[in-house]
Motif scaffolding. Structure first.
Motif, PDB file in Angstrom:
ATOM      1  N   ILE A  27     -19.423  63.596  19.049  1.00 53.76           N
ATOM      2  CA  ILE A  27     -18.989  62.415  18.301  1.00 53.76           C
ATOM      3  C   ILE A  27     -17.935  61.657  19.102  1.00 53.76           C
ATOM      4  N   VAL A  28     -17.015  62.384  19.696  1.00 56.32           N
ATOM      5  CA  VAL A  28     -15.987  61.753  20.530  1.00 56.32           C
ATOM      6  C   VAL A  28     -16.618  61.019  21.709  1.00 56.32           C
ATOM      7  N   ARG A  29     -17.596  61.628  22.326  1.00 57.77           N
ATOM      8  CA  ARG A  29     -18.265  60.988  23.464  1.00 57.77           C
ATOM      9  C   ARG A  29     -18.961  59.699  23.034  1.00 57.77           C
ATOM     10  N   ARG A  30     -19.609  59.711  21.868  1.00 57.62           N
ATOM     11  CA  ARG A  30     -20.286  58.516  21.387  1.00 57.62           C
ATOM     12  C   ARG A  30     -19.294  57.397  21.103  1.00 57.62           C
ATOM     13  N   VAL A  31     -18.158  57.740  20.553  1.00 60.29           N
ATOM     14  CA  VAL A  31     -17.134  56.725  20.284  1.00 60.29           C
ATOM     15  C   VAL A  31     -16.635  56.114  21.588  1.00 60.29           C
ATOM     16  N   ALA A  32     -16.443  56.937  22.606  1.00 58.09           N
ATOM     17  CA  ALA A  32     -16.001  56.416  23.898  1.00 58.09           C
ATOM     18  C   ALA A  32     -17.050  55.476  24.492  1.00 58.09           C
TER      19      ALA A  32
END
Length: 468
Positions: A401-406
């Motif tokens: 999820i963090v990677r997608r937000v980035a």
């Protein structure tokens, strides 16, 4: 290559035939003179025999060593050595002379004397018709090449057309156009590949639809226990903890409703699905949104997590959240990523381990959100960022999820070791939504002293809570 292999030898044969034809004409003229020499050596009779051959070749015939006193008829072209060699061999000799060849025929005229009949063959006679033959053969070769290219192009068009269609369909499918289909045609192998591509596209659409329905149904099932949990929360008193629980349940209901609505939307098979591929799941892409303020999101989420940290005797603080830090990421998405990072700290580090959330707005047009803790760290950062990979027994989706937000924020995410706390350090770099150039501060003689004397934590907002 076939034309060259056949036409070049054919041209050489034509050249050889022209040479042999010229030599044969010389032999015929020589035979007339030889027939007269076998009867008489009278010069007048010999000249009449030469004249009977007719044509322009009359001037090219000569007779050498006709009498004892060396009388010759006509103009010779051969060297004395070639004449002597022909007389000694008693056989015809072809000698090379200037501008052509000489055909030498020895004739025994009696008295131990051998006359030599010479017929000069000019170079033009040796190559008569060769140039025209070469031009004709060249035209034939060119015509054969053009015809073969046209025929080959027509024959290959069926294959190349089918291959181009298949490659275009595969490229469109890879870009997310799920409704692309091909017409099986061409050779059997390409037709089978086109049919398999169509089956694969149908299968992808079916699997994606089933996955969305499953997610929507699963989300809908969560409403029942969530409703019961909300009713139980209503029975709590009006304390701060009760209000926090009610707010969390309300936020969870909003997220579930959004997920159900997104999953119920029909799949747009006519537009690229790159956003879905970047998200790493089958969910519909996040639509709309004007971005958010990172500092505001951090302040809001730290209000919640500081209470949880206080229950576990953790020291937590937020740094750099006083100034705005706008990004293009939706507030709900960024909050989910921040909750995933802080939740990992709460779940997978021992109680009492501190953590810190820092927001930095850099001058190069990027905003950095850093979450650090004092725990054992992350041993394999690359694996941790892979969807579904986890060494802690979880779903392995938090860091994804963090990677997608980035990615949504036109940035990146890095995992390392905290320089201050010694544990894990997860850094989210996102593009600044308002990268306006900042004014350069005016310098004064008190500027450096003022900055050095300023309290290091003056621009920080902190939440500290410890339970006894």
């Amino acid at each position: 290559m076939v034309a060259l292999a056949f036409l070049i030898p054919l041209g050489l044969v034509v050249q050889q035939l022209a040479r042999e034809r010229a030599i044969a004409d010389a032999e015929r003229q020589t035979a007339v003179v030889v027939a007269v020499l076998t009867v008489t050596t009278d010069p007048l009779a010999i000249e009449r025999a030469i004249a009977s051959t007719g044509g322009p070749a009359v001037t090219r015939v000569s007779v050498h060593n006709l009498t004892d006193d060396g009388i010759e008829i006509g103009t010779g072209h051969s060297a004395p050595g070639d004449l002597a060699r022909a007389a000694d061999q008693a056989a015809p000799v072809i000698a090379e002379v200037k501008d052509g060849l000489s055909y030498l025929e020895p004739v025994d005229v009696g008295s131990g004397r051998t006359a030599v009949v010479e017929v000069f063959i000019p170079e033009s006679e040796l190559s008569n018709g060769v140039a025209g033959a070469w031009w004709a053969l060249g035209a034939v070769a060119l015509g054969l090449v053009i015809a073969s290219v046209w025929v080959a192009d027509r024959l290959a068009a069926k294959i190349t057309m089918s291959a181009r269609q298949l490659a275009g369909a595969a490229s469109a499918l890879s870009e997310g156009y799920l409704d692309v289909r091909t017409i099986p045609q061409g050779p059997r192998e390409l037709a089978e590949a086109s049919f398999a591509l169509n089956v694969m596209a149908d299968r992808i659409m079916a699997l994606l639809s089933n996955e969305r329905e499953l997610v929507a149904d699963l989300s809908h099932r969560l409403r029942t226990p969530l409703t019961a949990l909300r009713l139980d929360a209503e029975t709590l008193d009006d304390s701060q903890d009760a209000e926090r629980i009610r707010d969390a349940i309300a936020a969870l209901e909003v997220e579930i409703d959004k997920l159900i609505r997104a999953m119920r939307e029909p799949i747009d098979a006519h537009s690229p699905a790159s956003d879905r591929s970047e998200r790493g799941d089958g969910a519909a892409p996040t639509t709309g949104g004007e971005g958010c303020d990172v500092a505001e999101v951090v302040r809001d989420r730290m209000m919640f997590w500081s209470a949880v940290a206080g229950d576990q005797e953790r020291d937590c603080k937020a740094v750099g959240v006083d100034d705005p830090a706008p990004v293009t990421v939706q507030k709900s998405e960024l909050a989910a990523a921040l909750d995933a990072l802080i939740g990992n700290v709460i779940r997978y580090t021992p109680q009492g381990v501190p953590f810190e959330v820092t927001v930095t707005r850099r001058d190069d047009g990027y905003i950095v959100l850093r979450v650090e803790d004092g725990g054992p760290g992350i041993p394999d950062p690359e694996r941790a960022l892979q969807r579904g990979e986890s060494d802690q027994g979880s779903t392995g989706l938090g860091l994804d999820i963090v990677r997608r937000v980035a990615v949504e924020g036109n940035g990146t995410v890095n995992i390392g070791t905290s320089a201050t706390l010694g544990g894990a350090s997860v850094v989210i770099v996102m593009a600044d939504a308002d990268p306006a150039p900042k004014e350069q501060p005016t310098t004064s003689r008190f500027g450096l002293v003022g900055r050095l004397s300023r309290e290091p934590g003056e621009s920080r907002s902190r939440w500290r809570r410890k339970s006894s």
